[in-house]
Design a protein around this motif. Structure first.
Motif, PDB file in Angstrom:
ATOM      1  N   ALA A 146       0.822  -1.215   0.000  1.00  0.00           N
ATOM      2  CA  ALA A 146       0.000   0.000   0.000  1.00  0.00           C
ATOM      3  C   ALA A 146       0.856   1.265   0.000  1.00  0.00           C
ATOM      4  O   ALA A 146       0.497   2.265  -0.621  1.00  0.00           O
ATOM      5  CB  ALA A 146      -0.923  -0.008   1.211  1.00  0.00           C
ATOM      6  N   LYS A 147       1.996   1.205   0.687  1.00  0.00           N
ATOM      7  CA  LYS A 147       2.810   2.413   0.845  1.00  0.00           C
ATOM      8  C   LYS A 147       3.844   2.621  -0.261  1.00  0.00           C
ATOM      9  O   LYS A 147       4.440   3.694  -0.342  1.00  0.00           O
ATOM     10  CB  LYS A 147       3.513   2.381   2.200  1.00  0.00           C
ATOM     11  CG  LYS A 147       2.561   2.628   3.367  1.00  0.00           C
ATOM     12  CD  LYS A 147       3.304   3.101   4.593  1.00  0.00           C
ATOM     13  CE  LYS A 147       2.352   3.576   5.682  1.00  0.00           C
ATOM     14  NZ  LYS A 147       3.068   4.189   6.815  1.00  0.00           N
ATOM     15  N   THR A 148       4.055   1.597  -1.089  1.00  0.00           N
ATOM     16  CA  THR A 148       5.052   1.729  -2.156  1.00  0.00           C
ATOM     17  C   THR A 148       4.487   1.545  -3.556  1.00  0.00           C
ATOM     18  O   THR A 148       5.077   2.007  -4.529  1.00  0.00           O
ATOM     19  CB  THR A 148       6.189   0.703  -1.979  1.00  0.00           C
ATOM     20  OG1 THR A 148       5.643  -0.617  -2.091  1.00  0.00           O
ATOM     21  CG2 THR A 148       6.873   0.876  -0.622  1.00  0.00           C
ATOM     22  N   GLY A 149       3.361   0.830  -3.682  1.00  0.00           N
ATOM     23  CA  GLY A 149       2.809   0.555  -5.005  1.00  0.00           C
ATOM     24  C   GLY A 149       3.595  -0.481  -5.781  1.00  0.00           C
ATOM     25  O   GLY A 149       3.462  -0.590  -6.996  1.00  0.00           O
ATOM     26  N   MET A 150       4.413  -1.274  -5.079  1.00  0.00           N
ATOM     27  CA  MET A 150       5.204  -2.298  -5.755  1.00  0.00           C
ATOM     28  C   MET A 150       4.318  -3.410  -6.310  1.00  0.00           C
ATOM     29  O   MET A 150       3.250  -3.683  -5.787  1.00  0.00           O
ATOM     30  CB  MET A 150       6.228  -2.914  -4.786  1.00  0.00           C
ATOM     31  CG  MET A 150       7.400  -2.020  -4.482  1.00  0.00           C
ATOM     32  SD  MET A 150       8.680  -2.880  -3.525  1.00  0.00           S
ATOM     33  CE  MET A 150       7.866  -2.990  -1.928  1.00  0.00           C
ATOM     34  N   ARG A 151       4.801  -4.050  -7.364  1.00  0.00           N
ATOM     35  CA  ARG A 151       4.134  -5.224  -7.903  1.00  0.00           C
ATOM     36  C   ARG A 151       4.278  -6.388  -6.917  1.00  0.00           C
ATOM     37  O   ARG A 151       5.208  -6.427  -6.112  1.00  0.00           O
ATOM     38  CB  ARG A 151       4.734  -5.611  -9.254  1.00  0.00           C
ATOM     39  CG  ARG A 151       4.609  -4.532 -10.325  1.00  0.00           C
ATOM     40  CD  ARG A 151       5.268  -4.985 -11.622  1.00  0.00           C
ATOM     41  NE  ARG A 151       5.122  -3.992 -12.696  1.00  0.00           N
ATOM     42  CZ  ARG A 151       6.025  -3.053 -12.971  1.00  0.00           C
ATOM     43  NH1 ARG A 151       7.136  -2.968 -12.238  1.00  0.00           N
ATOM     44  NH2 ARG A 151       5.823  -2.191 -13.955  1.00  0.00           N
ATOM     45  N   ILE A 248      -4.147  -7.180  -4.082  1.00  0.00           N
ATOM     46  CA  ILE A 248      -2.837  -6.557  -3.903  1.00  0.00           C
ATOM     47  C   ILE A 248      -2.551  -5.615  -5.068  1.00  0.00           C
ATOM     48  O   ILE A 248      -2.014  -4.515  -4.878  1.00  0.00           O
ATOM     49  CB  ILE A 248      -1.728  -7.630  -3.798  1.00  0.00           C
ATOM     50  CG1 ILE A 248      -1.830  -8.383  -2.464  1.00  0.00           C
ATOM     51  CG2 ILE A 248      -0.348  -6.994  -3.920  1.00  0.00           C
ATOM     52  CD1 ILE A 248      -1.563  -7.538  -1.236  1.00  0.00           C
ATOM     53  N   HIS A 249      -2.943  -6.021  -6.282  1.00  0.00           N
ATOM     54  CA  HIS A 249      -2.752  -5.134  -7.429  1.00  0.00           C
ATOM     55  C   HIS A 249      -3.635  -3.901  -7.291  1.00  0.00           C
ATOM     56  O   HIS A 249      -3.280  -2.817  -7.752  1.00  0.00           O
ATOM     57  CB  HIS A 249      -3.080  -5.870  -8.728  1.00  0.00           C
ATOM     58  CG  HIS A 249      -2.533  -5.194  -9.950  1.00  0.00           C
ATOM     59  ND1 HIS A 249      -1.184  -5.105 -10.216  1.00  0.00           N
ATOM     60  CD2 HIS A 249      -3.160  -4.555 -10.970  1.00  0.00           C
ATOM     61  CE1 HIS A 249      -1.003  -4.443 -11.346  1.00  0.00           C
ATOM     62  NE2 HIS A 249      -2.182  -4.099 -11.817  1.00  0.00           N
ATOM     63  N   GLY A 250      -4.790  -4.069  -6.623  1.00  0.00           N
ATOM     64  CA  GLY A 250      -5.657  -2.926  -6.355  1.00  0.00           C
ATOM     65  C   GLY A 250      -4.999  -1.927  -5.420  1.00  0.00           C
ATOM     66  O   GLY A 250      -5.258  -0.718  -5.500  1.00  0.00           O
ATOM     67  N   LEU A 251      -4.134  -2.408  -4.521  1.00  0.00           N
ATOM     68  CA  LEU A 251      -3.392  -1.501  -3.633  1.00  0.00           C
ATOM     69  C   LEU A 251      -2.376  -0.688  -4.441  1.00  0.00           C
ATOM     70  O   LEU A 251      -2.077   0.458  -4.099  1.00  0.00           O
ATOM     71  CB  LEU A 251      -2.679  -2.291  -2.534  1.00  0.00           C
ATOM     72  CG  LEU A 251      -3.584  -2.922  -1.467  1.00  0.00           C
ATOM     73  CD1 LEU A 251      -2.736  -3.637  -0.414  1.00  0.00           C
ATOM     74  CD2 LEU A 251      -4.480  -1.875  -0.805  1.00  0.00           C
ATOM     75  N   ARG A 252      -1.837  -1.297  -5.500  1.00  0.00           N
ATOM     76  CA  ARG A 252      -0.924  -0.562  -6.402  1.00  0.00           C
ATOM     77  C   ARG A 252      -1.690   0.567  -7.082  1.00  0.00           C
ATOM     78  O   ARG A 252      -1.187   1.691  -7.175  1.00  0.00           O
ATOM     79  CB  ARG A 252      -0.356  -1.537  -7.429  1.00  0.00           C
ATOM     80  CG  ARG A 252       0.572  -0.933  -8.481  1.00  0.00           C
ATOM     81  CD  ARG A 252       1.221  -2.059  -9.275  1.00  0.00           C
ATOM     82  NE  ARG A 252       1.826  -1.623 -10.509  1.00  0.00           N
ATOM     83  CZ  ARG A 252       3.060  -1.143 -10.629  1.00  0.00           C
ATOM     84  NH1 ARG A 252       3.805  -0.993  -9.542  1.00  0.00           N
ATOM     85  NH2 ARG A 252       3.549  -0.793 -11.809  1.00  0.00           N
ATOM     86  N   HIS A 253      -2.920   0.280  -7.538  1.00  0.00           N
ATOM     87  CA  HIS A 253      -3.758   1.321  -8.127  1.00  0.00           C
ATOM     88  C   HIS A 253      -4.123   2.377  -7.092  1.00  0.00           C
ATOM     89  O   HIS A 253      -4.158   3.577  -7.398  1.00  0.00           O
ATOM     90  CB  HIS A 253      -5.042   0.712  -8.705  1.00  0.00           C
ATOM     91  CG  HIS A 253      -4.829  -0.100  -9.939  1.00  0.00           C
ATOM     92  ND1 HIS A 253      -4.051   0.333 -10.990  1.00  0.00           N
ATOM     93  CD2 HIS A 253      -5.291  -1.326 -10.303  1.00  0.00           C
ATOM     94  CE1 HIS A 253      -4.042  -0.585 -11.942  1.00  0.00           C
ATOM     95  NE2 HIS A 253      -4.788  -1.603 -11.552  1.00  0.00           N
ATOM     96  N   THR A 254      -4.395   1.937  -5.878  1.00  0.00           N
ATOM     97  CA  THR A 254      -4.725   2.868  -4.794  1.00  0.00           C
ATOM     98  C   THR A 254      -3.577   3.831  -4.556  1.00  0.00           C
ATOM     99  O   THR A 254      -3.764   5.051  -4.439  1.00  0.00           O
ATOM    100  CB  THR A 254      -5.032   2.095  -3.494  1.00  0.00           C
ATOM    101  OG1 THR A 254      -6.194   1.279  -3.702  1.00  0.00           O
ATOM    102  CG2 THR A 254      -5.285   3.043  -2.332  1.00  0.00           C
ATOM    103  N   HIS A 255      -2.368   3.283  -4.480  1.00  0.00           N
ATOM    104  CA  HIS A 255      -1.167   4.087  -4.236  1.00  0.00           C
ATOM    105  C   HIS A 255      -1.011   5.159  -5.319  1.00  0.00           C
ATOM    106  O   HIS A 255      -0.823   6.343  -5.013  1.00  0.00           O
ATOM    107  CB  HIS A 255       0.053   3.167  -4.221  1.00  0.00           C
ATOM    108  CG  HIS A 255       1.342   3.859  -3.878  1.00  0.00           C
ATOM    109  ND1 HIS A 255       1.681   4.188  -2.581  1.00  0.00           N
ATOM    110  CD2 HIS A 255       2.356   4.301  -4.666  1.00  0.00           C
ATOM    111  CE1 HIS A 255       2.858   4.797  -2.582  1.00  0.00           C
ATOM    112  NE2 HIS A 255       3.282   4.883  -3.831  1.00  0.00           N
ATOM    113  N   ALA A 256      -1.112   4.735  -6.570  1.00  0.00           N
ATOM    114  CA  ALA A 256      -0.945   5.674  -7.679  1.00  0.00           C
ATOM    115  C   ALA A 256      -2.055   6.730  -7.692  1.00  0.00           C
ATOM    116  O   ALA A 256      -1.788   7.918  -7.911  1.00  0.00           O
ATOM    117  CB  ALA A 256      -0.942   4.907  -8.998  1.00  0.00           C
ATOM    118  N   SER A 257      -3.277   6.302  -7.440  1.00  0.00           N
ATOM    119  CA  SER A 257      -4.417   7.216  -7.463  1.00  0.00           C
ATOM    120  C   SER A 257      -4.286   8.296  -6.401  1.00  0.00           C
ATOM    121  O   SER A 257      -4.526   9.484  -6.670  1.00  0.00           O
ATOM    122  CB  SER A 257      -5.716   6.437  -7.255  1.00  0.00           C
ATOM    123  OG  SER A 257      -5.894   5.469  -8.261  1.00  0.00           O
TER     124      SER A 257
END
Length: 308
Positions: A146-151, A248-257
């Motif tokens: 969540a805090k890094t947006g890593m894959r 988990i991929h949704g957390l990557r989208h969350t981070h970027a958004s």
């Protein structure tokens, strides 16, 4: 030394030989799997097609048949996976002219894909509910994602020596082969090799967490790891918190958004996510960028109105 091929050889056989010689062990397993899938489709669609009979019309018919089952981008990938082998066949004199020239790429209408992500309040609720104990668990994995947006594969590959606690950063230089037999793999692309800044709270949490762990061993891998295991854990937390369920991929989208809504530039977000091109970021988060542009227009109009 390889024997010279002949133009009466089945094209699917020629393609199988070509990917074995030129792609096997030269590309990542996930890429090799795509070439093998393309071969299976050749066997299905044109099992009797001879290499020497592959002209523009035959090639376009092959693409059209494939397009009946796939979206345009997938057809484009299929085209590129075939083109290398076909051009080599032309060079070898097995095919008279390049049949891929001026090929028309068709495909099924793409399904509407709604990106799932959390807003800031929902993400704060999620993080507050994590059980961050003294030893490594999947809650720490979710926190870092969540805090890094890593894959997913990038986070799995993290080792203690990848953390620069003094510089408040984590280095991404490899991925973990969770779909195969385990072990480190290269990153998705060159742009994926990067350093991501982390906040001081994360520094404190992980500096304590990795103490005493082998410096070059992944901190989140204990035997075989499945994407579904972590996503199921995240789903249960989301349901407990009564917030939308994301992966988990949704957390990557969350981070970027959240970064975009905060005002971070698209270029900076692209670097942080490890996108190969800023166009990827713009395409993925077009709806957010358009929303921000509408807000910018309002600000410009207010400014101009104040100048009168």
């Amino acid at each position: 030394m390889l024997e010279k091929g002949n133009n009466t050889e089945l094209f699917c056989d020629y393609y199988a030989m070509w990917i074995e010689i030129y792609k096997n062990r030269a590309v990542r397993k996930v890429t090799m799997d795509k070439y093998l899938m393309t071969y299976k489709w050749l066997v299905r669609l044109v099992p009797d097609l001879k290499t020497g009979d592959l002209n523009r019309n035959m090639y376009q018919l092959l693409l059209n048949q494939y397009a009946e089952f796939h979206e345009r981008q997938t057809v484009m990938d299929f085209h590129h996976q075939l083109k290398g082998a076909i051009l080599d066949a032309v060079d070898e004199g097995l095919i008279d002219r390049d049949p891929t020239r001026k090929a028309i790429i068709k495909g099924k209408t793409p399904r509407a894909k709604k990106i799932k992500y959390l807003n800031q309040f929902q993400l704060q609720t999620l993080i507050a509910s994590l059980e961050l104990k003294e030893k490594v668990n999947w809650d720490y994995f979710i926190l870092l994602s969540a805090k890094t947006g890593m894959r997913f594969s990038e986070t799995l590959a993290l080792t203690p020596e990848d953390f620069d606690f003094k510089g408040q950063a984590v280095s991404i230089s490899k991925t973990w082969d969770y779909k195969g037999n385990g072990g480190f793999l290269p990153t998705k692309n060159r742009s994926s090799i990067r350093k991501i800044q982390i906040d001081w709270q994360t520094v404190i949490q992980f500096s304590e967490l990795v103490k005493g762990l082998p410096p070059n061993q992944p901190i989140f891998v204990f035997g075989k790891v499945y994407n579904s295991t972590v996503n199921d854990k995240l789903r249960r937390i989301c349901e407990r918190c009564k917030i939308p369920v994301v992966s988990i991929h949704g957390l990557r989208h969350t981070h970027a958004s959240l970064l975009l809504f905060t005002g971070v530039s698209t270029a900076s977000v692209a670097l942080r996510l490890g996108h190969s091109s800023i166009n990827t970021t713009q395409k993925t988060y077009l709806h957010i960028i358009q929303e921000l542009e509408n807000k910018d227009v309002d600000l410009v109009m207010r400014l101009l109105a104040g100048l009168s």
